[in-house]
Motif scaffolding. Structure first.
Motif, PDB file in Angstrom:
ATOM      1  N   LEU A  97       0.827  -1.214   0.000  1.00  0.00           N
ATOM      2  CA  LEU A  97       0.000   0.000   0.000  1.00  0.00           C
ATOM      3  C   LEU A  97       0.859   1.259   0.000  1.00  0.00           C
ATOM      4  CD1 LEU A  97      -2.809  -1.086   2.478  1.00  0.00           C
ATOM      5  CD2 LEU A  97      -2.820  -1.147  -0.018  1.00  0.00           C
ATOM      6  N   ASN A  98       2.101   1.160   0.406  1.00  0.00           N
ATOM      7  CA  ASN A  98       2.988   2.320   0.381  1.00  0.00           C
ATOM      8  C   ASN A  98       3.561   2.599  -1.006  1.00  0.00           C
ATOM      9  OD1 ASN A  98       2.636   2.890   3.083  1.00  0.00           O
ATOM     10  ND2 ASN A  98       4.437   1.726   3.735  1.00  0.00           N
ATOM     11  N   LEU A  99       3.286   1.726  -1.966  1.00  0.00           N
ATOM     12  CA  LEU A  99       3.780   1.931  -3.324  1.00  0.00           C
ATOM     13  C   LEU A  99       3.020   3.068  -3.994  1.00  0.00           C
ATOM     14  CD1 LEU A  99       3.941  -1.829  -4.421  1.00  0.00           C
ATOM     15  CD2 LEU A  99       5.890  -0.389  -3.779  1.00  0.00           C
TER      16      LEU A  99
ATOM     17  N   HIS B  99     -12.566  -3.773   5.679  1.00  0.00           N
ATOM     18  CA  HIS B  99     -12.451  -3.489   7.113  1.00  0.00           C
ATOM     19  C   HIS B  99     -12.053  -2.045   7.389  1.00  0.00           C
ATOM     20  CE1 HIS B  99     -11.918  -8.020   7.686  1.00  0.00           C
ATOM     21  NE2 HIS B  99     -13.025  -7.698   8.332  1.00  0.00           N
ATOM     22  N   HIS B 100     -11.266  -1.450   6.518  1.00  0.00           N
ATOM     23  CA  HIS B 100     -10.723  -0.125   6.813  1.00  0.00           C
ATOM     24  C   HIS B 100     -11.414   1.003   6.082  1.00  0.00           C
ATOM     25  CE1 HIS B 100      -7.439  -2.821   8.083  1.00  0.00           C
ATOM     26  NE2 HIS B 100      -7.085  -1.852   8.921  1.00  0.00           N
ATOM     27  N   ILE B 101     -12.193   0.708   5.028  1.00  0.00           N
ATOM     28  CA  ILE B 101     -12.819   1.786   4.252  1.00  0.00           C
ATOM     29  C   ILE B 101     -14.317   1.565   4.075  1.00  0.00           C
ATOM     30  CG2 ILE B 101     -12.862   2.926   1.996  1.00  0.00           C
ATOM     31  CD1 ILE B 101      -9.887   2.470   1.775  1.00  0.00           C
ATOM     32  N   THR B 102     -14.724   0.385   3.617  1.00  0.00           N
ATOM     33  CA  THR B 102     -16.133   0.166   3.295  1.00  0.00           C
ATOM     34  C   THR B 102     -17.037   0.276   4.506  1.00  0.00           C
ATOM     35  OG1 THR B 102     -15.508  -1.289   1.473  1.00  0.00           O
ATOM     36  CG2 THR B 102     -17.759  -1.486   2.287  1.00  0.00           C
ATOM     37  N   LEU B 103     -16.581  -0.165   5.664  1.00  0.00           N
ATOM     38  CA  LEU B 103     -17.437  -0.146   6.854  1.00  0.00           C
ATOM     39  C   LEU B 103     -17.778   1.261   7.312  1.00  0.00           C
ATOM     40  CD1 LEU B 103     -16.017  -3.090   8.991  1.00  0.00           C
ATOM     41  CD2 LEU B 103     -18.112  -3.021   7.654  1.00  0.00           C
TER      42      LEU B 103
ATOM     43  N   ALA C 199      -1.562   2.831   6.352  1.00  0.00           N
ATOM     44  CA  ALA C 199      -1.858   1.907   5.263  1.00  0.00           C
ATOM     45  C   ALA C 199      -3.208   2.206   4.639  1.00  0.00           C
ATOM     46  CB  ALA C 199      -1.816   0.469   5.778  1.00  0.00           C
ATOM     47  N   SER C 200      -4.241   2.415   5.481  1.00  0.00           N
ATOM     48  CA  SER C 200      -5.567   2.713   4.946  1.00  0.00           C
ATOM     49  C   SER C 200      -5.587   4.067   4.252  1.00  0.00           C
ATOM     50  CB  SER C 200      -6.603   2.663   6.062  1.00  0.00           C
ATOM     51  OG  SER C 200      -6.270   3.555   7.109  1.00  0.00           O
ATOM     52  N   LEU C 201      -4.811   5.017   4.760  1.00  0.00           N
ATOM     53  CA  LEU C 201      -4.719   6.316   4.092  1.00  0.00           C
ATOM     54  C   LEU C 201      -4.073   6.157   2.711  1.00  0.00           C
ATOM     55  CD1 LEU C 201      -3.605   8.621   7.056  1.00  0.00           C
ATOM     56  CD2 LEU C 201      -5.818   8.650   5.875  1.00  0.00           C
TER      57      LEU C 201
ATOM     58  N   HIS D  15      -4.691   5.732  -3.221  1.00  0.00           N
ATOM     59  CA  HIS D  15      -4.696   4.989  -4.478  1.00  0.00           C
ATOM     60  C   HIS D  15      -6.056   5.071  -5.158  1.00  0.00           C
ATOM     61  CE1 HIS D  15      -0.713   3.543  -3.881  1.00  0.00           C
ATOM     62  NE2 HIS D  15      -0.995   2.693  -2.901  1.00  0.00           N
ATOM     63  N   VAL D  16      -7.115   4.940  -4.368  1.00  0.00           N
ATOM     64  CA  VAL D  16      -8.466   5.009  -4.934  1.00  0.00           C
ATOM     65  C   VAL D  16      -8.735   6.389  -5.505  1.00  0.00           C
ATOM     66  CG1 VAL D  16     -10.920   4.837  -4.403  1.00  0.00           C
ATOM     67  CG2 VAL D  16      -9.308   3.193  -3.422  1.00  0.00           C
ATOM     68  N   ALA D  17      -8.259   7.421  -4.795  1.00  0.00           N
ATOM     69  CA  ALA D  17      -8.464   8.785  -5.281  1.00  0.00           C
ATOM     70  C   ALA D  17      -7.669   9.049  -6.557  1.00  0.00           C
ATOM     71  CB  ALA D  17      -8.079   9.788  -4.198  1.00  0.00           C
ATOM     72  N   ASP D  18      -6.434   8.536  -6.601  1.00  0.00           N
ATOM     73  CA  ASP D  18      -5.604   8.752  -7.789  1.00  0.00           C
ATOM     74  C   ASP D  18      -6.075   7.924  -8.974  1.00  0.00           C
ATOM     75  OD1 ASP D  18      -4.107  10.461  -6.265  1.00  0.00           O
ATOM     76  OD2 ASP D  18      -2.489   9.022  -5.869  1.00  0.00           O
ATOM     77  N   SER D  19      -6.581   6.721  -8.679  1.00  0.00           N
ATOM     78  CA  SER D  19      -7.053   5.823  -9.752  1.00  0.00           C
ATOM     79  C   SER D  19      -8.397   5.252  -9.336  1.00  0.00           C
ATOM     80  CB  SER D  19      -6.052   4.689  -9.983  1.00  0.00           C
ATOM     81  OG  SER D  19      -4.774   5.219 -10.314  1.00  0.00           O
ATOM     82  N   PRO D  20      -9.480   5.954  -9.619  1.00  0.00           N
ATOM     83  CA  PRO D  20     -10.805   5.507  -9.143  1.00  0.00           C
ATOM     84  C   PRO D  20     -11.198   4.134  -9.659  1.00  0.00           C
ATOM     85  CG  PRO D  20     -10.861   7.765  -9.969  1.00  0.00           C
ATOM     86  CD  PRO D  20      -9.544   7.228 -10.355  1.00  0.00           C
ATOM     87  N   SER D  21     -10.547   3.654 -10.703  1.00  0.00           N
ATOM     88  CA  SER D  21     -10.947   2.352 -11.252  1.00  0.00           C
ATOM     89  C   SER D  21     -10.426   1.173 -10.443  1.00  0.00           C
ATOM     90  CB  SER D  21     -10.439   2.216 -12.695  1.00  0.00           C
ATOM     91  OG  SER D  21      -9.022   2.276 -12.727  1.00  0.00           O
ATOM     92  N   ILE D  22      -9.560   1.462  -9.448  1.00  0.00           N
ATOM     93  CA  ILE D  22      -9.018   0.336  -8.670  1.00  0.00           C
ATOM     94  C   ILE D  22     -10.136  -0.325  -7.869  1.00  0.00           C
ATOM     95  CG2 ILE D  22      -7.425  -0.302  -6.843  1.00  0.00           C
ATOM     96  CD1 ILE D  22      -5.601   1.895  -7.720  1.00  0.00           C
TER      97      ILE D  22
END
Length: 1206
Positions: A993-995, A1035-1039, A1047-1049, A1054-1061
């Motif tokens: 996730l840090n990538l 566990h960290h976002i959907t709930l 890590a969750s940040l 990643h989701v913000a930069d690439s919404p298709s993930i």
């Protein structure tokens, strides 16, 4: 396309042009006809108006591709079908044969694909019958349609799921196959007097296809054995009708190949039908009697025994043949034997008659003239051992007599095992009951005499009947193996014939070896392992049936050869090389036969005595093979074959007669051994075997095959608990353990045998660790310690020499073998304490100097991969021990040093050898270290140690440096990469996730590609990786909790930069891939695939609404068919109409191309499938606990079963 003439010109270029660029341009121009459904009408116009066969062929093949790959409407498919039938009826007689075949294939393909869509498709048999009522040309077209229809129905299509193929195949079997069989039999009866015609061939081929149909969906075309054919019960009247069998016997009797061959193949299938088909036992015995009568007539009268070739009548033609043809090829023994058996003339007479300038009445038998090309073709078939059953007298009865009796019981699982084919059950054995029936048949005596006489005659014709011997020996082997289970006291007469068969078989082999010396191009039968094994598999049962007489014969032929070999050793002048070659070849064959007999051990004193007599000859032979001038002949191929046979003998003898339990149960053998050899127990015998092993390892530096086989035998002995303990008692073994260096074992010097070093030191390690002594281990490592000292003391300036290179390669292979032998915590600790820390710097030094040389780095990295592998929990250090952390730090240094250098090197033509191989080994090292559970990786971050971060970073860079296409093309790279990803995401998800988002997307895309592969392990690994990621997301976002951890940040970023993930495109595509695998493939990992499916559904609640839409056939239905969840509140109510109308509908279209239901399916099927999707989430809660996951797996299994059962 301006006009038809231009199209025809392009088509001619496609099929005839010699210019690849011109042909490629034409293909590219015309590909629209096969890819765009709008061009179907143009294809029809071309078929109606084109004048050249090339244009017609391209139109037909384009339509075939369109029908196969495109989703065409039902009406369009019906129109194409009707058009093809009318086209074949009106224009078929004037078309080329290949074009007719292409159009018929198109008709049959569209029939299969639309079988359940409309009743018109299932009327193709009726349509073809209209052709059969017309002239000859139309008659042939009708038979061709039915032939191709069966082929199409019986063969899976890549675009159809296997379940749908079986539904169509079974429906066709039940509705039409019997009718087609009746058509073929009627046609054969009508065409009976039209000998050799094309119509006969088509009708017979049609009958054969009916009988060869995959009735149960379990056929194995790779096997020579048909087993029991499960013909439907509705066929009973036709099968029981005597005229059916007689029809095929008649066709065989009056025809020549290929018609007579196909008649025999039909008889083979008819002889292999299930016995439960018959009305009662009387009918079945009547049927068996007809089979025996037919085969007996063939064997006794020779009907159908006509050669496939005839020779020019003798005159000037024969003289021309003799002078011009003979110098090139000569009339080989195969041809002479063929002519002799066909004409009844002695082979020597024919050979003399075929000599140039010789005139004889013998050739009057063969005055029929044939073309030169046909003669050469027949000669080619004979020389290449591809004689069909009708090419000569020997092959015909083999197929009918041997094939049908042997195959009838080939796969009776209830009575035989796959490995040794020995009956396992007693009175209920079906084959034993069949033997009882055979013996009680009125004609059994004549039949068995005829089969035996034919077998002996065939074995005598070894020059060209070698491929038939397998079936003959198989027949007799099954007969004698079933005697013990036979009911009644009727004489089988097998004891009368079997010794003669063994006698003739062994003698024929000696004759073949003698003749083979004059033909340098012939393959030595001892080198063909598959053929050799096939023939030897039957020897134990035949020999042990009449063991006393058979063993006497083996001794009679082996003792003179053995005595000659002994005398040759004592000669002052070496024997002629060719004579010695022949003797060693004969001895190798004898040893193979004895080994095959010992492979199957029978209890009984007399059996052991005969085993001892035969085995004693082999042990005497061992004393000769390495004495005298023989000790200088290890490079000779004949000696290598002999030693190879001796090693096989040792393997089988050891399994039967070495060990404490074997010693107690084999007293008669060792008593006889004491008399003959002075070897009164198994320890002495074992010492002889180990002595031969040591001799081979010392004296065979040039034969890696012998070395490998010797090491396999040594390994088999060392890994056995009892034999391993016995080995340690032998002085020879202790000598091997203490002197395992290049001076004593010359194969260690040869680079060609370098791979064998690992196996050798693996065995050394196993034996050393059995003594469980660190002092013993250290003393045995002295040769390796000397290598370490020598390399460690080598200055850097001369470290890149060939001497250092070969020393490094050998040392790394040796260490890997020792590491492989450490199977416990204690033995691993021996090796670890010996290597660390004193010798670890050498590995890093080798990497620094040889990183660009895979010959050095690959063995080193493979040793490290073995050294860090926690198999059998051998890497279990004390709680206070830092060894695990220290080991990983050393590994990190090696990986980082190697990776940083290999990434900087330029690319080579052979990327796998130069970079990819080292990369997958590094990924394996990191995967094993991460999954080993012997390192607390949190320590590295706490104390600011970069060992873990650097190792992961360089490993990931190396993995991502490989293009995805190459990564998936090399299997070892693929396996290592996905194993690495699974372990990395499971244990170090924070690192992932840090990538950066680009790298993260590359990893996600590669996982999706992995889900498209057919490898079960890779599928499971990709599914696990998806589950770890999606579970973390859930566990960290959907709930709904705001992401707080780094890590969750990072994941949110990643989701913000690439919404298709997440949660849309990639998640939906991965879920789609998982559903396709679960629903349409038959993999055994459904449990592991179900895990990520639930987490993916929970992170995107709209997905289930999408899946429930799949059963709706129109886009409008998608927008109005949202299904609410049955398990919690508003789970599927957030999907928007716009998504359903665009994205979901497009995704549905992708689904629909692979689903077994189509647009025009009945409405009740749509509703039932929709209900299946609804029930998938029954009783599922919004959590990922174990109970909820298990419930979802149960629902998915039920859903899959119901979905596939429609």
């Amino acid at each position: 396309m301006e006009n038809l003439a231009q199209f025809e010109a392009l088509c001619e270029r496609v099929y005839n042009s010699q210019d690849s660029a011109e042909r490629a341009h034409a293909e590219n121009t015309l590909k629209c006809f096969s890819m765009n459904s709008n061009y179907i009408a143009q294809c029809q116009y071309i078929l109606d108006n084109a004048a050249t066969p090339y244009a017609l062929m391209l139109a037909s093949s384009s339509l075939l591709k369109q029908v196969t790959e495109q989703r065409l409407s039902l009406q369009l498919r019906l129109d194409i079908r009707n058009y093809l039938i009318n086209y074949l009826a009106t224009r078929g007689p004037e078309l080329e044969s290949f074009l007719i075949g292409s159009l018929i294939q198109l008709l049959c393909r569209i029939t299969k694909l639309g079988w359940f869509d409309d009743d018109s498709f299932s009327e193709v048999v009726k349509e073809s019958m209209s052709f059969l009522s017309q002239a000859t040309v139309h008659y042939a077209i009708g038979l061709k349609i039915l032939n191709q229809l069966i082929c199409e129905m019986n063969q899976p299509n890549p675009v159809q799921p296997s379940t749908h193929h079986r539904r169509v195949a079974c429906s066709f079997r039940d509705q039409s196959l019997l009718q087609i069989l009746q058509i073929s039999l009627t046609a054969l009866s009508q065409l009976k007097h039209d000998v050799g015609s094309k119509l006969q061939e088509l009708a017979l081929s049609l009958a054969l296809k009916c009988l060869s149909y995959d009735f149960m969906g379990t056929s194995d075309e790779s096997s020579d054995d048909f087993g029991t054919i499960q013909i439907p019960s509705s066929w009973k009247p036709i099968i029981e009708e005597p005229s059916t069998l007689q029809l095929f016997f008649d066709y065989y009797a009056v025809n020549i190949p290929p018609i007579s061959r196909e008649a025999l193949e039909c008889l083979v299938r008819l002889a292999s039908i299930r016995r439960s088909l018959f009305t009662n036992e009387a009918e079945r015995l009547k049927y068996l009697g007809l089979l025996m009568k037919g085969t007996k007539e063939i064997l006794q009268t020779g009907i159908g025994k006509r050669p496939a070739v005839v020779i020019f009548a003798y005159s000037t033609n024969v003289q021309h043949f003799g002078h011009s043809f003979s110098p090139c090829f000569g009339f080989c023994p195969c041809v002479i034997s063929l002519l002799a058996l066909a004409s009844g003339v002695f082979p020597s007479t024919i050979a003399h008659a075929l000599a140039p300038g010789f005139s004889s009445p013998v050739l009057l038998i063969m005055r029929t003239t044939m073309s030169f090309v046909a003669f050469l073709d027949a000669l080619r078939l004979i020389i290449s051992y591809e004689l069909t059953c009708q090419s000569a007298a020997v092959g015909i009865p083999i197929t009918v007599a041997a094939f049908h009796l042997r195959n009838r019981t080939a796969n009776l699982r209830a009575g035989y095992t796959r490995s040794d084919q020995v009956p396992l059950i007693d009175s209920s054995n079906p084959w034993g009951f069949l033997l009882s029936e055979l013996v009680n048949m009125e004609s059994y005596s004549e039949w068995i005499h005829a089969v035996a006489e034919f077998t002996l005659r065939s074995l005598q014709s070894w020059q060209w009947a070698s491929s038939s011997i397998y079936y003959l020996l198989g027949l007799w082997s099954r007969l004698v193996s079933s005697v013990r289970y036979m009911k009644g006291d009727m004489p089988t007469m097998l004891d009368k014939f079997v010794p003669d068969i063994i006698d003739r078989f062994l003698s024929s082999k000696f004759e073949s070896f003698q003749a083979g010396l004059s033909d340098d191009l012939s393959e030595n039968p001892l080198d063909n392992a598959e053929l050799l094994q096939d023939q030897l598999d039957f020897i134990p049962y035949l020999c042990r049936f009449q063991y006393e007489s058979c063993s006497k014969h083996i001794l009679q032929i082996s003792d003179p050869v053995l005595q000659t070999y002994l005398e040759a050793v004592t000669l002052e002048v070496p024997m002629d090389k060719s004579k010695l070659f022949l003797i060693e070849t004969k001895l190798a064959w004898i040893v193979h036969v004895v080994a095959a007999i010992l492979k199957t051990k029978y209890s009984g004193e007399t059996q052991e005595i005969h085993d001892a007599d035969l085995s004693a000859r082999v042990f005497r032979l061992i004393n000769i093979t390495d004495s005298g001038f023989q000790s200088q002949r290890y490079a000779e191929i004949s000696k290598q074959r002999l030693d190879h046979a001796i090693l096989i003998f040792f393997q089988h003898f050891k399994r039967s007669y070495v060990g404490d339990q074997a010693m107690q149960s084999s007293k008669q053998l060792y008593t006889r051994f004491s008399e003959l050899l002075g070897l009164n127990d198994h320890l002495l015998v074992l010492n002889v075997i180990v002595g031969k092993i040591a001799t081979n390892l010392k004296c065979y530096p040039e034969s890696d095959e012998v070395i490998n086989h010797t090491l396999n035998l040594f390994l088999e002995m060392a890994t056995g608990y009892m034999t391993g303990k016995l080995l340690l008692k032998l002085d020879t073994v202790q000598l091997i353990i203490s002197h395992h260096n290049r001076e004593h074992f010359s194969f260690l010097k040869d680079y060609r045998c370098s791979r064998s070093r690992t196996s050798f030191f693996y065995i050394i390690g196993l034996l050393v660790f059995m003594e469980d002594s660190f002092l013993k281990f250290k003393s045995s490592m002295d040769p390796l310690l000397q290598d370490f000292v020598g390399l460690e003391s080598t200055p850097d300036a001369i470290f890149r020499t060939d001497t250092a290179k070969q020393a490094l390669i050998g040392l790394m292979r040796d260490l890997r073998g020792i590491a492989m032998a450490t199977n416990s915590r204690k033995t691993y600790t021996f090796l670890f304490d010996w290597l660390y820390p004193a010798h670890m710097p050498l590995f890093l030094k080798a990497i620094l100097h040889w990183a660009d040389t895979p010959e050095v780095t690959n063995p080193l990295l493979k040793f490290v991969a073995e050294f860090v592998w926690n198999k059998s929990q051998r890497l279990t250090f004390d709680a206070s021990s830092p060894n695990g952390i220290l080991l990983f730090r050393e590994v990190s240094k090696l990986v980082v040093s190697y990776g940083s250098r290999i990434l900087s090197l330029p690319n080579h033509a052979d990327m796998y050898s130069s970079k990819y191989k080292g990369t997958w080994i590094v990924l394996t090292i990191i995967s094993r270290a991460l999954a080993g559970n012997y390192v607390n990786f949190g320590v590295f971050e706490i104390y600011g140690d970069r060992a873990l971060a650097d190792a992961l970073d360089i490993a990931l860079k190396m993995a991502l440096s490989i293009p995805l296409a190459d990564l998936l093309a090399y299997r070892k790279v693929t396996v290592a990469y996905f194993t690495f990803l699974e372990v990395l995401i499971k244990s170090q998800i924070t690192f992932i996730l840090n990538l950066d988002s680009t790298t993260f997307m590359l990893i996600a895309g590669s996982i999706q590609s992995g889900l498209q592969l057919s490898d079960t392990n890779i599928l499971s690994q990709c599914a696990s990786a998806v589950d770890y990621l999606s579970s973390f997301y859930f566990h960290h976002i959907t709930l709904g909790e705001p992401p707080t951890s780094p890590a969750s940040l990072n994941l949110a970023r990643h989701v913000a930069d690439s919404p298709s993930i997440f949660p849309e495109v990639t998640a939906l595509q991965i879920l789609k891939s998982l559903f396709e695998v679960v629903l349409f493939e038959d993999y055994g990992n459904q449990w592991s695939l179900s895990r990520p499916m639930l987490s993916l559904i929970l992170i995107n609640e709209e997905v289930m609404g999408l899946l429930s839409m799949i059963t709706s056939p129109t886009e409008g239905a998608f927008a109005n068919s949202l299904v609410e969840s049955s398990w919690s509140g508003q789970m599927f109510t957030n999907a928007k109409a716009q998504i359903l109308a665009t994205q979901i509908f497009n995704l549905y279209l992708q689904f629909e191309t692979q689903l077994i239901f189509v647009h025009m399916q009945p409405m009740d099927d749509q509703q039932r499938l929709s209900l299946c999707f609804d029930q998938l989430m029954t009783d599922i809660t919004r959590s990922l606990d174990q109970k909820n996951r298990d419930k979802f797996t149960q629902n998915l299994t039920r859903f899959r079963t119901e979905f596939r059962s429609r």
